[in-house]
Design a protein around this motif. Structure first.
Motif, PDB file in Angstrom:
ATOM      1  N   ASN A  55       0.841  -1.076  -0.034  1.00  0.00           N
ATOM      2  CA  ASN A  55      -0.026   0.044   0.088  1.00  0.00           C
ATOM      3  C   ASN A  55       0.817   1.211  -0.004  1.00  0.00           C
ATOM      4  O   ASN A  55       2.179   0.988  -0.234  1.00  0.00           O
ATOM      5  CB  ASN A  55      -0.779  -0.109   1.242  1.00  0.00           C
ATOM      6  CG  ASN A  55      -0.183  -0.336   2.582  1.00  0.00           C
ATOM      7  OD1 ASN A  55       0.908   0.148   2.742  1.00  0.00           O
ATOM      8  ND2 ASN A  55      -0.748  -1.041   3.344  1.00  0.00           N
ATOM      9  N   THR A  56       0.342   2.414   0.222  1.00  0.00           N
ATOM     10  CA  THR A  56       1.117   3.698   0.196  1.00  0.00           C
ATOM     11  C   THR A  56       2.066   3.878   1.256  1.00  0.00           C
ATOM     12  O   THR A  56       3.105   4.352   1.121  1.00  0.00           O
ATOM     13  CB  THR A  56       0.257   4.894  -0.195  1.00  0.00           C
ATOM     14  OG1 THR A  56      -0.879   4.625  -1.099  1.00  0.00           O
ATOM     15  CG2 THR A  56       0.995   6.236  -0.360  1.00  0.00           C
TER      16      THR A  56
ATOM     17  N   HIS B 128      -3.477  10.514  -6.387  1.00  0.00           N
ATOM     18  CA  HIS B 128      -2.791   9.805  -5.682  1.00  0.00           C
ATOM     19  C   HIS B 128      -1.673  10.438  -5.103  1.00  0.00           C
ATOM     20  O   HIS B 128      -1.073  10.124  -3.974  1.00  0.00           O
ATOM     21  CB  HIS B 128      -2.371   8.375  -6.035  1.00  0.00           C
ATOM     22  CG  HIS B 128      -1.786   7.301  -5.356  1.00  0.00           C
ATOM     23  ND1 HIS B 128      -0.377   6.702  -5.435  1.00  0.00           N
ATOM     24  CD2 HIS B 128      -2.052   7.140  -3.988  1.00  0.00           C
ATOM     25  CE1 HIS B 128       0.040   5.887  -4.248  1.00  0.00           C
ATOM     26  NE2 HIS B 128      -1.146   6.092  -3.511  1.00  0.00           N
TER      27      HIS B 128
ATOM     28  N   ARG C 233      -1.611  12.107  -1.067  1.00  0.00           N
ATOM     29  CA  ARG C 233      -1.594  11.102  -0.080  1.00  0.00           C
ATOM     30  C   ARG C 233      -0.152  10.414  -0.419  1.00  0.00           C
ATOM     31  O   ARG C 233       0.633  10.138   0.617  1.00  0.00           O
ATOM     32  CB  ARG C 233      -2.634   9.773  -0.268  1.00  0.00           C
ATOM     33  CG  ARG C 233      -2.464   8.729   0.670  1.00  0.00           C
ATOM     34  CD  ARG C 233      -3.755   8.043   0.781  1.00  0.00           C
ATOM     35  NE  ARG C 233      -4.208   7.520  -0.325  1.00  0.00           N
ATOM     36  CZ  ARG C 233      -4.153   6.097  -0.816  1.00  0.00           C
ATOM     37  NH1 ARG C 233      -3.648   5.367   0.027  1.00  0.00           N
ATOM     38  NH2 ARG C 233      -4.649   5.700  -1.778  1.00  0.00           N
TER      39      ARG C 233
ATOM     40  N   GLU D 261       2.670  10.522   2.961  1.00  0.00           N
ATOM     41  CA  GLU D 261       3.391   9.356   3.432  1.00  0.00           C
ATOM     42  C   GLU D 261       4.763   9.536   3.368  1.00  0.00           C
ATOM     43  O   GLU D 261       5.560   9.035   4.093  1.00  0.00           O
ATOM     44  CB  GLU D 261       2.669   8.012   2.911  1.00  0.00           C
ATOM     45  CG  GLU D 261       1.210   7.934   3.121  1.00  0.00           C
ATOM     46  CD  GLU D 261       0.960   7.690   4.483  1.00  0.00           C
ATOM     47  OE1 GLU D 261       1.765   7.686   5.263  1.00  0.00           O
ATOM     48  OE2 GLU D 261      -0.418   7.133   4.941  1.00  0.00           O
TER      49      GLU D 261
ATOM     50  N   ALA E 222     -13.180   9.228  -2.737  1.00  0.00           N
ATOM     51  CA  ALA E 222     -12.573   8.155  -2.338  1.00  0.00           C
ATOM     52  C   ALA E 222     -11.196   8.284  -1.961  1.00  0.00           C
ATOM     53  O   ALA E 222     -10.515   8.057  -0.732  1.00  0.00           O
ATOM     54  CB  ALA E 222     -12.902   6.714  -3.160  1.00  0.00           C
ATOM     55  N   GLU E 223     -10.399   8.965  -2.857  1.00  0.00           N
ATOM     56  CA  GLU E 223      -9.241   9.475  -2.615  1.00  0.00           C
ATOM     57  C   GLU E 223      -8.873  10.517  -1.426  1.00  0.00           C
ATOM     58  O   GLU E 223      -7.853  10.425  -0.560  1.00  0.00           O
ATOM     59  CB  GLU E 223      -8.379   9.896  -3.951  1.00  0.00           C
ATOM     60  CG  GLU E 223      -6.708  10.153  -3.728  1.00  0.00           C
ATOM     61  CD  GLU E 223      -6.254   8.523  -3.145  1.00  0.00           C
ATOM     62  OE1 GLU E 223      -4.945   9.035  -2.402  1.00  0.00           O
ATOM     63  OE2 GLU E 223      -6.685   7.673  -3.634  1.00  0.00           O
TER      64      GLU E 223
ATOM     65  N   VAL F  78     -10.967  10.685   1.100  1.00  0.00           N
ATOM     66  CA  VAL F  78     -11.151   9.844   2.462  1.00  0.00           C
ATOM     67  C   VAL F  78      -9.636   9.368   2.796  1.00  0.00           C
ATOM     68  O   VAL F  78      -9.550   9.138   4.172  1.00  0.00           O
ATOM     69  CB  VAL F  78     -12.357   8.989   2.120  1.00  0.00           C
ATOM     70  CG1 VAL F  78     -12.239   8.025   3.496  1.00  0.00           C
ATOM     71  CG2 VAL F  78     -13.599   9.765   1.887  1.00  0.00           C
ATOM     72  N   LYS F  79      -9.181   8.758   1.841  1.00  0.00           N
ATOM     73  CA  LYS F  79      -7.941   8.048   2.376  1.00  0.00           C
ATOM     74  C   LYS F  79      -6.820   9.113   2.342  1.00  0.00           C
ATOM     75  O   LYS F  79      -5.618   8.860   3.289  1.00  0.00           O
ATOM     76  CB  LYS F  79      -7.418   7.197   0.984  1.00  0.00           C
ATOM     77  CG  LYS F  79      -8.236   6.201   0.678  1.00  0.00           C
ATOM     78  CD  LYS F  79      -7.773   5.457  -0.518  1.00  0.00           C
ATOM     79  CE  LYS F  79      -8.940   4.265  -0.982  1.00  0.00           C
ATOM     80  NZ  LYS F  79      -8.346   3.427  -2.041  1.00  0.00           N
ATOM     81  N   PHE F  80      -6.830  10.321   1.841  1.00  0.00           N
ATOM     82  CA  PHE F  80      -5.615  11.235   2.249  1.00  0.00           C
ATOM     83  C   PHE F  80      -5.735  11.997   3.481  1.00  0.00           C
ATOM     84  O   PHE F  80      -4.857  12.207   4.103  1.00  0.00           O
ATOM     85  CB  PHE F  80      -5.966  12.356   1.101  1.00  0.00           C
ATOM     86  CG  PHE F  80      -5.234  13.620   1.419  1.00  0.00           C
ATOM     87  CD1 PHE F  80      -3.675  13.690   1.269  1.00  0.00           C
ATOM     88  CD2 PHE F  80      -5.971  14.775   1.877  1.00  0.00           C
ATOM     89  CE1 PHE F  80      -3.253  14.887   1.696  1.00  0.00           C
ATOM     90  CE2 PHE F  80      -5.143  15.915   1.983  1.00  0.00           C
ATOM     91  CZ  PHE F  80      -3.967  16.111   2.177  1.00  0.00           C
TER      92      PHE F  80
ATOM     93  N   ALA G 128      -3.701  10.086   6.265  1.00  0.00           N
ATOM     94  CA  ALA G 128      -2.345  10.434   5.830  1.00  0.00           C
ATOM     95  C   ALA G 128      -1.743  11.873   6.149  1.00  0.00           C
ATOM     96  O   ALA G 128      -0.760  12.013   6.683  1.00  0.00           O
ATOM     97  CB  ALA G 128      -2.022   9.931   4.486  1.00  0.00           C
TER      98      ALA G 128
END
Length: 213
Positions: free
Chosen positions: A105-106, A133, A136, A140, A177-178, A180-182, A185
């Protein structure tokens, strides 16, 4: 007991803040990067699309860095397949391309990149990944390697090459969606380094023109 109206007001403010943050995030991702010819010690490409590897290989071919790390390679994909995807000369691939199979994963990409950069003594890297991407990834990577300069080189997928993303359901879903993931991070980076979340998306000026992914 806290009055209900205060709870409602707080939740409303929180939702508004998250929504505003999403708009900033989406506009940042969709913004055309500044054209640069930045050079670095190394290039790292985070897997997830064939065009990312092709673009990273082009940068290596153009002499923008000494070596290329392909991070997060699927265990089932061998060097021969990646050589074909990259389009590089076999000699250049053999001498200057490293494959990372450990990242899943990232966060794993960041750890894998840190180990690679430390082993080679690199302190300036070009980062290649999809435009959505990139925030994020930078968050990271910056958290894992606070002393290394990161130069983003985003690759834009077809769905995000349409300028009015809020009128395209597919693009809007991808960005949401990205985002929410960002957020987690960005929070981890804030905690680790005491910077604002949006600094994670602009470690340095963007490099190059986005390609199709």
């Amino acid at each position: 007991m806290i009055p209900r109206r205060f709870v409602v007001a707080f939740l409303g403010a929180a939702v508004s803040l998250v929504a505003f943050g999403f708009v900033l995030f989406a506009n940042s991702v969709m913004r055309e990067p500044e054209l640069q010819n930045a050079r670095a010690d190394g290039i790292v490409v985070l897997t997830g699309g064939q065009t990312r590897i092709t673009e990273a290989a082009r940068l290596l071919q153009d002499g923008r860095a000494q070596r290329l790390l392909i991070s997060g390679v699927n265990q089932k994909i061998g060097r021969a397949s990646l050589l074909k995807i990259s389009g590089l000369d076999e000699k250049i691939f053999a001498c200057c391309v490293d494959l990372g199979y450990a990242a899943l994963n990232t966060v794993g990409n960041a750890d894998e990149t840190r180990r690679w950069a430390e082993a080679l003594g690199y302190d300036r890297l070009i980062v290649v990944t999809a435009s959505y991407h990139m925030p994020r990834s930078l968050a990271e990577l910056a958290r894992a390697m606070p002393s290394i300069e990161l130069i983003p080189h985003p690759v834009a997928p077809d769905v995000l090459r349409r300028k009015v993303w809020w009128l395209d359901a597919t693009a809007a879903r991808l960005l949401a969606a990205e985002y929410v993931k960002f957020l987690p991070a960005a929070i981890r980076l804030v905690v680790a380094r005491g910077v604002t979340p949006w600094q994670a998306t602009s470690v340095t000026a963007a490099s190059g023109t986005p390609s199709k992914s």
